[in-house]
Enzyme design. Structure first.
Site, PDB file in Angstrom:
ATOM      1  N   TYR A 187     105.099  37.315  11.699  1.00  0.00           N
ATOM      2  CA  TYR A 187     104.592  36.660  10.496  1.00  0.00           C
ATOM      3  C   TYR A 187     103.250  36.020  10.831  1.00  0.00           C
ATOM      4  O   TYR A 187     103.155  35.174  11.717  1.00  0.00           O
ATOM      5  CB  TYR A 187     105.579  35.578  10.036  1.00  0.00           C
ATOM      6  CG  TYR A 187     105.095  34.766   8.851  1.00  0.00           C
ATOM      7  CD1 TYR A 187     105.081  35.312   7.580  1.00  0.00           C
ATOM      8  CD2 TYR A 187     104.668  33.453   9.016  1.00  0.00           C
ATOM      9  CE1 TYR A 187     104.637  34.576   6.481  1.00  0.00           C
ATOM     10  CE2 TYR A 187     104.227  32.706   7.931  1.00  0.00           C
ATOM     11  CZ  TYR A 187     104.219  33.266   6.674  1.00  0.00           C
ATOM     12  OH  TYR A 187     103.784  32.524   5.601  1.00  0.00           O
ATOM     13  N   ASP A 282      97.821  34.900  17.868  1.00  0.00           N
ATOM     14  CA  ASP A 282      98.266  33.946  16.857  1.00  0.00           C
ATOM     15  C   ASP A 282      99.074  32.876  17.589  1.00  0.00           C
ATOM     16  O   ASP A 282     100.233  33.074  17.928  1.00  0.00           O
ATOM     17  CB  ASP A 282      99.124  34.655  15.806  1.00  0.00           C
ATOM     18  CG  ASP A 282      99.616  33.704  14.717  1.00  0.00           C
ATOM     19  OD1 ASP A 282      99.615  32.480  14.945  1.00  0.00           O
ATOM     20  OD2 ASP A 282     100.020  34.197  13.645  1.00  0.00           O
ATOM     21  N   LYS A 310      99.639  24.245  12.867  1.00  0.00           N
ATOM     22  CA  LYS A 310     100.693  23.287  13.217  1.00  0.00           C
ATOM     23  C   LYS A 310     100.219  22.123  14.094  1.00  0.00           C
ATOM     24  O   LYS A 310      99.727  21.131  13.586  1.00  0.00           O
ATOM     25  CB  LYS A 310     101.860  24.029  13.856  1.00  0.00           C
ATOM     26  CG  LYS A 310     102.527  25.038  12.919  1.00  0.00           C
ATOM     27  CD  LYS A 310     103.783  25.625  13.483  1.00  0.00           C
ATOM     28  CE  LYS A 310     104.352  26.732  12.594  1.00  0.00           C
ATOM     29  NZ  LYS A 310     104.925  26.274  11.330  1.00  0.00           N
TER      30      LYS A 310
END
Length: 488
Positions: A187, A282, A310
């Site tokens: 994702y 990522d 995050k």
């Protein structure tokens, strides 16, 4: 063993896959039906009635009643009113051990005092946003460049999704090639071009509702842990516009739900060099959770571009960013148009003073307190305890971790396989995935009723606030849940 990281011992990937394959080959074992009914009636209906009433009211104004996918829990979402360290508290006054940690950004634990004090000082002076430059934009960028060896420049954005979008635009500008290759099952946010091969490798466009198939003309996936699969895609792309970038999560798709072999990233790096593609990591989850130099520091592999999210804002909003070598980062320079073609990116709230300051002081505090190592030790203690409980009750469940990223697979929903050559089986496999997902939701509800907040009932993030006492208390609660599983 590398020091300064949350991973003390890398999982035995071969054995983990054997265990996971066995799990998905077996019938689903979830909470016994009578126990599930008891949990819903005696915990959720009686002890969470204020949450239920608020969610019911919210559903009149918000689709599904909540604004975030992670907030939706079976049988209904709970309303949380306080977060502190290792704990969460709901509207009804129930206390929980927090293994969601907001989806991963709070490595120090929730709402750390040291960062909060600095945020309050900022709110009393600058306020959260001005739309103009603030000193902590520079301080955060400087700190990230100092910590992550492959990053020479950093630009903050509004989210991990935006950073992934920016990364592939930069790659296309830098290489003048077209195709983007991602690892199947991963994702990378919800942008159109990357909503491909989600959750289960081989699904291609099947989970991308609302996205025209033509959008994926230049997006492909390859199978996790399979360098031959990647190279075959790279070879093919040479005749169809070339490969601009290979985009991967360095611990494996879905935060390492399908863990990668220890040397896999190095193999991807070599293939990118061979075929002239940029390597994009990522690290939305892994930087700075695996270590202050990211997962790339742990694996010893330098990507060309790194996507941040995050932790980069310390649990505050507008958490996203892109970092990399200067020769590539010139394509995201802000300001007036220069001779260099620039990627189209922006964001009113990107790099706002509040998020930049929070990110900077979070990283400083993590560095000072060795938060990555502490959270990793908590993850090890939790995982080993879960493995003992699984053995105790002779369950087919699988527990493993990459430091403070812990996995507790009870049905293996995302470990199912799609065989695109047998297209007639795909619908059945996706139906099985949805069936197993509901079993996950029931397990998540059982954990919640014992005061354990998890991510979708299958992933747990530990933090530096998780002392031995917190973890041991959590394991007693997991023990009570496992006693309610079918066949125990």
């Amino acid at each position: 063993m590398a020091t300064g990281f949350s991973i003390n011992e890398y999982p035995n990937v071969e054995q983990t896959y054997k265990d996971l394959r066995k799990l998905v080959s077996l019938p689903i074992r979830s909470i016994r039906k009578n126990e599930m009914e008891n949990i819903i009636q005696n915990y959720f209906e009686k002890k969470c009635s204020k949450s239920k009433a608020m969610i019911t009211k919210a559903s009149e104004y918000i689709p599904g009643g909540v604004q975030h996918n992670l907030s939706f829990n079976f049988p209904f979402p709970l309303v949380f009113t306080k977060a502190a360290g290792a704990y969460l508290y709901d509207l009804d006054g129930n206390k929980y051990i927090d293994f969601l940690q907001a989806g991963g950004p709070t490595v120090l634990g929730s709402n750390p005092t040291s960062v909060r004090k600095k945020v309050i000082e900022l709110l009393d002076s600058t306020g959260p946003v001005t739309g103009l430059f603030h000193e902590y934009e520079y301080k955060l960028a400087e700190k990230i460049v100092e910590l992550v060896p492959s990053v020479e420049m950093f630009r903050m954005l509004g989210s991990g999704t935006e950073a992934c979008m920016a990364s592939i635009r930069v790659a296309r500008l830098a290489t003048k090639k077209k195709n983007i290759v991602k690892m199947g099952g991963a994702y990378h946010g919800w942008s159109d071009q990357l909503a491909y091969g989600l959750r289960i490798p081989g699904t291609r466009h099947f989970e991308a509702n609302g996205v025209p198939r033509s959008i994926f003309k230049y997006t492909q996936e390859f199978y996790p842990n399979d360098l031959n699969s990647l190279e075959s895609v790279l070879k093919r792309n040479r005749f169809f516009g070339g490969t601009a970038a290979v985009l991967i999560e360095p611990v494996g798709p879905e935060s390492g739900t399908r863990p990668l072999d220890l040397n896999f990233n190095q193999g991807v790096r070599e293939l990118c060099n061979k075929y002239g593609a940029l390597l994009i990591f990522d690290e939305v989850v892994t930087a700075f959770r695996i270590g202050l130099s990211g997962a790339q520091g742990y694996f010893g592999v330098d990507p060309d571009l790194t996507v941040f999210g995050k932790v980069v804002a310390g649990g505050y909003p507008s958490a996203g960013g892109l970092g990399g070598k200067k020769e590539y980062m010139k394509y995201v320079s802000a300001g007036l148009q220069t001779g260099t073609k620039k990627a189209l990116i922006g964001g009113t709230m990107a790099a706002n003073p509040l998020s930049s300051l929070a990110g900077y002081f979070t990283l400083c505090e993590m560095e000072k307190t060795k938060a990555c190592e502490k959270s990793g030790r908590a993850g090890d203690r939790l995982t080993k305890g879960l493995q003992k409980l699984i053995k105790k009750y002779d369950l087919p469940f699988v527990a493993f971790n990459q430091g403070s990223i812990c996995h507790l697979e009870t049905v293996g929903t995302m470990l199912l396989d799609i065989d695109i050559k047998k297209f007639w089986t795909i619908k059945k496999t996706i139906a099985e995935a949805h069936k197993r997902k509901h079993a996950m939701e029931e397990m998540g509800a059982a954990y919640m009723s014992e005061g354990l907040v998890t991510l979708a009932g299958s992933r747990l993030y530990t933090s530096a606030s998780d002392t031995d006492e917190v973890i041991d208390d959590a394991l007693k609660r997991f023990d009570r849940v496992f006693q309610k599983v079918e066949g125990v």
